[in-house]
Write an enzyme that holds these catalytic residues in place. Structure first.
Site, PDB file in Angstrom:
ATOM      1  N   SER A   6      -5.544   4.919  -0.460  1.00  0.00           N
ATOM      2  CA  SER A   6      -5.187   3.518  -0.579  1.00  0.00           C
ATOM      3  C   SER A   6      -6.342   2.711  -1.176  1.00  0.00           C
ATOM      4  CB  SER A   6      -4.851   2.991   0.817  1.00  0.00           C
ATOM      5  OG  SER A   6      -4.634   1.622   0.787  1.00  0.00           O
ATOM      6  N   SER A   7      -6.052   1.948  -2.239  1.00  0.00           N
ATOM      7  CA  SER A   7      -7.094   1.075  -2.787  1.00  0.00           C
ATOM      8  C   SER A   7      -7.264  -0.093  -1.834  1.00  0.00           C
ATOM      9  CB  SER A   7      -6.686   0.500  -4.147  1.00  0.00           C
ATOM     10  OG  SER A   7      -6.323   1.518  -5.011  1.00  0.00           O
ATOM     11  N   SER A  36       0.844  -1.176   0.000  1.00  0.00           N
ATOM     12  CA  SER A  36       0.000   0.000   0.000  1.00  0.00           C
ATOM     13  C   SER A  36       0.892   1.243   0.000  1.00  0.00           C
ATOM     14  CB  SER A  36      -0.870  -0.015   1.247  1.00  0.00           C
ATOM     15  OG  SER A  36      -1.656   1.138   1.268  1.00  0.00           O
ATOM     16  N   GLY A  37       0.590   2.166  -0.897  1.00  0.00           N
ATOM     17  CA  GLY A  37       1.374   3.402  -0.947  1.00  0.00           C
ATOM     18  C   GLY A  37       2.542   3.332  -1.899  1.00  0.00           C
ATOM     19  N   THR A  81      -1.809   1.824  -8.020  1.00  0.00           N
ATOM     20  CA  THR A  81      -2.979   2.351  -8.698  1.00  0.00           C
ATOM     21  C   THR A  81      -2.585   3.487  -9.635  1.00  0.00           C
ATOM     22  OG1 THR A  81      -4.276   1.672  -6.815  1.00  0.00           O
ATOM     23  CG2 THR A  81      -5.304   3.205  -8.325  1.00  0.00           C
ATOM     24  N   GLU A  85       1.970  -9.456   2.366  1.00  0.00           N
ATOM     25  CA  GLU A  85       1.798  -8.710   3.615  1.00  0.00           C
ATOM     26  C   GLU A  85       2.318  -9.538   4.774  1.00  0.00           C
ATOM     27  OE1 GLU A  85      -2.371  -7.685   3.681  1.00  0.00           O
ATOM     28  OE2 GLU A  85      -2.013  -5.911   2.443  1.00  0.00           O
ATOM     29  N   ASN A  90      -1.062   5.719   3.394  1.00  0.00           N
ATOM     30  CA  ASN A  90      -1.432   6.172   2.069  1.00  0.00           C
ATOM     31  C   ASN A  90      -2.788   6.861   2.142  1.00  0.00           C
ATOM     32  OD1 ASN A  90      -2.288   6.333  -0.587  1.00  0.00           O
ATOM     33  ND2 ASN A  90      -1.797   4.212  -1.094  1.00  0.00           N
ATOM     34  N   GLY A 106       0.556  -6.528  -2.693  1.00  0.00           N
ATOM     35  CA  GLY A 106       1.638  -7.490  -2.630  1.00  0.00           C
ATOM     36  C   GLY A 106       1.637  -8.232  -1.313  1.00  0.00           C
TER      37      GLY A 106
END
Lengths: 819, 155
Positions: free
Chosen positions: A241-242, A182-183, A187, A466, A238, A464
């Site tokens: 964040s999606s 994330s971040g 996206t 985690e 983020n 990705g």
């Protein structure tokens, strides 16, 4: 930050400095101090690795002067440094020393020089710049159109163009796999990829028609504000964040023109709908609705002006500095129109969004000593039922006394306050999740143009690996997905390598790298694997977390090498129950609540009521929910379904989706993009070494390099080899006409060991590290010849001077004589 | 040169004359600072490393030499055949000939002389190249063979 594409006026800025290393910089880089035998990397806590100079070696210990002190390091901790030739290298698989320190250093060196893209073999690594660089403009896109990857600097456009060209040439579907934490910028990169395809595949007829009808290119891009408003949220890391994965397929017609698109989404994070961490926020849409941008909205949805009136969405932050909710609302509101939503549909969507907020305020109390809940005021329910057009009395009754099926009859079941509160939360989550899926479906309908779809490029934007302190069911799902994707990558790389070796006529047997991950995958997906045990336990009425845990351990502990006992957690951390050895590391999992999450039960009586509500969109989002199981109308919808079809577990659905995805991907030629978050402060140009190293491990970049090292990672076509290294044997090489022969001669003269290289048909292949050695020889030879040349030049200067001195002397003698 | 490294009479004369030029005060001594200059005056091209090895000094007034000291130094350098050739130089500059047209960037030539080997300083480089190189074309390129020919013809 939500990156809406604002079309700028005036010429695009020059992207050169963000893509190329300047000539001046190259010169500086080439002159950096380097001594192949002494310069080395040693580990450093803060920097990851620092440069040092080897002072001496004693047995297994190497004495290195680094960072102002001399220390002894174990031999295996001291890594080799690449020669200056490889400074800010565009493709790291060309590095002669493929070690972690060199990979990190190269990425960092490029990143601080504003070069955010770097290749690592088949991977394109992208580091979040935390800044807008002018490298996505039309001017930048022109640099890449129709160019081969090695003709232009690394860029996501180069990969995109490669995919597009491959698609046209080989008539094969393509996929772009974009992963990262994330971040990291997944996206954003996905959007750039899609914008690029929209540009190269745009139909040329566009200009003549001035009709207000939206072009498909615009529509594809316009799905973003909707998906982001409903599927993105602020997290600690983020702001945008999606919270879901997606696979967007861009379809092209027979002549390579855009013909439509569709989107599939994966696992929206539902928990966020009703709870948030202190520094986080729920989905943007809630705050957009509250922003007053659309004046009638709050009135229509019976919302107050105070976000804190709705605790489902106000447990953490309620504003985000980098986001103007009103402005975003404008984009969302407009995007609905572009995507062809009617105003009724639009209002329904807003109403349903608001209903989620209202649901959180429904109050219940316990009646006396009985285990029975009852409404604590009905004001909230009345509002809810007004916006959803349904009956308020029913609603409360259905929540507190739902009907359940016992045998062939329905009986009412009393629920206590906790049970009711839980089912309200579950319903709110389900409504939002289903609303999201509905929006995706609507987007897909718009993107269905009716034009002939011949071939597609799919873009996968997915979280990705985690590895958190606490890892639950969601982490298992995402990690398993990544394990599968990595296997797909490894296998693909293996196939390509094999092909290249075959083409070059080189004898070398590779093992399939994909098999390296097989054991872990089987542990999770095979019959009696973790997912099937979970599945089984979810069906079993008396199962509990405890019985689930025991069953896992009986079947796998000590039997499957990838199933491990977790290390005891530190104080204050939740204990894990088991651990899985993934390629990216060993991950401890805590299985509390998995069964419940997997069953994901809903109050069917309330669902039935909503299915009959006056809000058509609400009816639609529950259309595929069977409602009261075995209800009167169940047989009406296809009795063909197997028994229990209404009850599909989360893990089951996930497995099915993942399998479909993998089948699709296997039918495509893949391209891999790995996004990296450089630091957690959102600071441009700063690399947090530990954070980046962790990601390089998790995202398979280091795994890819590990595979590289097994074979002959460096390769050069004979002409290039001869050109660069002929000074090592200039006379002998010049005697050979054939470039391959000349190359062989050079290698002979320098007496390189036979196992260090292979002569292919067009290229010479080297083992890792050999090019570094050749560079060293070449540098020595070069320095020697240049020193001679300098000596000759100095000689030239001195002789000029000597001539002057001689003339002076003669003049002096003449003067003396004449005196 | 005579046999066994003995200098011919003609060489001895030339060396003596050059030595006398660097014997500025006529005392029969040459400052060791001028060893390199004097060798080059005699058409040799010793590297800085060689000069230092043979007793050359980077500063004046550290050491003085007599002609008897200097003659063997000259003989040693003259004997050394490992001193580069036109062909070597062509091979090296070809590495910088990206278009394989016998040309290279003038700026690059300046750069390698300042950055590699026994580095030269900018004024030094500019002085010699301005005399030996053709003018750069609009793209900053020069043909390198004429340059090397001139350089090698000097000796």
């Amino acid at each position: 930050m939500p990156g809406h594409i604002v079309k700028s006026t005036g010429p695009d800025p020059d992207p050169t400095e963000f893509l190329y290393v300047s000539l001046e910089q190259k010169r500086i880089d080439q002159t950096k101090a380097y001594d192949a035998k002494k310069t080395c990397w040693v580990p450093s806590e803060k920097e990851g690795f620092i440069l040092g100079e080897i002072q001496g070696t004693k047995g297994d210990l190497v004495s290195v002067a680094a960072g102002g002190e001399t220390k002894n390091y174990k031999k295996e901790l001291v890594q080799q440094v690449n020669p200056p030739k490889f400074e800010k290298c565009e493709d790291m698989s060309n590095l002669t020393y493929l070690n972690e320190a060199s990979v990190l250093y190269n990425l960092k060196a490029r990143y601080v020089h504003k070069l955010i893209y770097t290749y690592s073999g088949l991977f394109c690594v992208a580091i979040n710049p935390y800044k807008r660089y002018p490298i996505y403009t039309e001017r930048a896109a022109k640099i890449y159109m129709g160019k081969r990857r090695n003709e232009v600097p690394p860029h996501i456009f180069a990969i995109s163009d490669g995919a597009y060209m491959d698609m046209l040439q080989n008539h094969e579907n393509q996929s772009m796999l974009i992963t990262g934490e994330s971040g990291a910028g997944k996206t954003e990169n996905t959007k750039k990829v899609i914008a690029y395809f929209a540009t190269v595949g745009a139909s040329t007829k566009k200009k003549e028609t001035d009709k207000p009808k939206q072009s498909l290119e615009d529509q594809i891009v316009q799905t973003n504000p909707i998906l982001e408003a409903f599927g993105n949220a602020k997290t600690v890391r983020n702001d945008n964040s999606s919270r879901f994965g997606k696979f967007i397929r861009i379809h092209f017609g027979p002549s390579g023109k855009l013909a439509g698109a569709d989107i599939e989404t994966y696992l929206l994070e539902k928990a966020r709908v009703i709870s948030q961490q202190t520094l986080e926020r729920s989905y943007h849409m809630f705050y957009q609705v509250m922003s007053n941008h659309v004046d009638y909205l709050k009135k229509m949805c019976l919302l107050s002006n105070e976000i804190h009136d709705y605790h489902f969405v106000s447990q953490g932050k309620v504003t985000v500095d980098s986001i103007d909710d009103a402005e975003e609302m404008a984009f969302t509101h407009e995007a609905f129109d572009i995507l062809g939503f009617t105003s009724v549909e639009k209002d329904n969507v807003y109403k349903i969004t608001a209903s989620v907020m209202h649901f959180g305020e429904m109050k219940f109390k316990q009646r006396g000593r009985e285990e029975q809940a009852e409404p604590d005021g009905t004001e909230v329910g009345e509002k809810l039922c007004q916006i959803l057009s349904t009956d308020v009395g029913e609603l409360y009754k259905n929540f507190t006394k739902p009907k359940i099926k016992v045998g062939n009859e329905f009986v009412t079941q009393g629920r206590n306050k906790d049970q009711v509160t839980y089912s309200v939360g579950a319903l709110a989550k389900a409504i939002y999740d289903r609303l999201f899926k509905f929006l995706v479906k609507k987007c897909n309908e718009t993107l269905e143009t009716g034009q002939k779809r011949v071939i597609f490029i799919g873009v996968l934007d997915i979280a990705g690996f985690e590895i958190f302190d606490f890892n639950g069911f969601e982490q298992l799902c995402i990690n398993f997905t990544n394990e599968k994707l990595q296997q797909f990558f490894n296998h693909h790389m293996f196939v390509l390598e094999q092909e290249e070796y075959k083409r070059e006529g080189i004898q070398w047997t590779f093992i399939d790298f994909g098999l390296d991950l097989q054991a872990c995958i089987e542990l999770i997906e095979k019959p009696l694997g973790i997912l099937s045990i979970l599945e089984e336990e979810s069906m079993f009425p008396k199962a509990s977390d405890k019985s689930f845990e025991e069953k896992l351990k009986t079947n796998h502990l000590g039997k499957s090498p990838n199933f491990a006992k977790p290390k005891p957690a530190g104080s204050g951390k939740a204990d894990a129950h088991f651990a899985i050895v993934h390629y990216a590391g060993t991950v401890p999992y805590n299985l509390n609540g998995w069964l419940e999450k997997n069953k994901d039960p809903l109050n069917d009586t309330v669902v039935d009521q909503l299915k009959k509500s006056g809000n058509e969109t609400m009816q639609e989002i529950f259309l595929d929910h069977p409602g009261q199981s075995g209800g009167a109308d169940a047989s009406a919808k296809g009795g063909k379904r197997a028994k229990g079809s209404g009850f599909q577990t989360v893990s089951n659905m996930y497995k099915e989706q993942l399998n479909n995805l993998m089948t699709t991907l296997r039918s495509t030629a893949p391209h891999f993009i790995r996004c990296i978050i450089p630091n957690e402060q959102k600071a441009p140009g700063v690399i947090d070494a530990a954070l980046v190293m962790h990601q390089l491990t998790c995202n398979g970049v280091l795994e890819g390099i590990r595979i590289c090292r097994k074979g002959f990672p460096n390769r050069m076509i004979y002409a290039d080899f001869k050109h660069r290294y002929c000074i090592l044997a200039s006379k002998q090489a010049a005697a050979q006409d054939d470039e391959k022969q000349a190359s062989a001669t050079i290698l002979e003269v320098i007496q390189l060991e036979a196992d260090k290289f292979r002569m292919g048909n067009t290229k010479v292949f080297f083992r890792s590290g050999v090019l570094g050695y050749l560079e060293e020889l070449r540098d020595d030879r070069l320095a020697k010849i240049i020193t001679w040349m300098q000596s000759w030049l100095r000689g030239f200067a001195s002789r000029k001077n000597y001539k002057r001195l001689q003339e002076q002397r003669i003049a002096l003698i003449i003067v003396q004589r004449n005196l | 040169m005579g046999k066994d490294g003995e200098l011919s009479a003609r060489d001895q004369e030339r060396v003596k004359f050059a030595f006398s030029i660097y014997d500025f005060d006529g005392s029969g001594n040459m400052d060791a600072f001028y060893i390199g200059e004097c060798l080059r005056a005699l058409n040799l091209n010793p590297t800085l490393a060689t000069i230092e090895k043979l007793g050359g000094k980077q500063r004046k007034k550290e050491k003085l030499l007599k002609i008897e000291d200097f003659l063997p130094i000259f003989a040693t350098v003259k004997k050394d055949k490992d001193a580069g050739s036109y062909e070597d130089f062509v091979e090296v500059l070809k590495l910088y000939d990206k278009t394989e047209s016998g040309t290279m960037m003038y700026a690059e030539l300046e750069h390698i002389l300042q950055a590699l080997g026994e580095r030269m300083d900018k004024p030094e480089v500019e002085m010699v190249l301005s005399e030996l190189c053709d003018k750069e074309d609009e793209e900053g390129m020069i043909p390198f063979e004429p340059f090397l020919k001139k350089l090698c013809a000097m000796t």
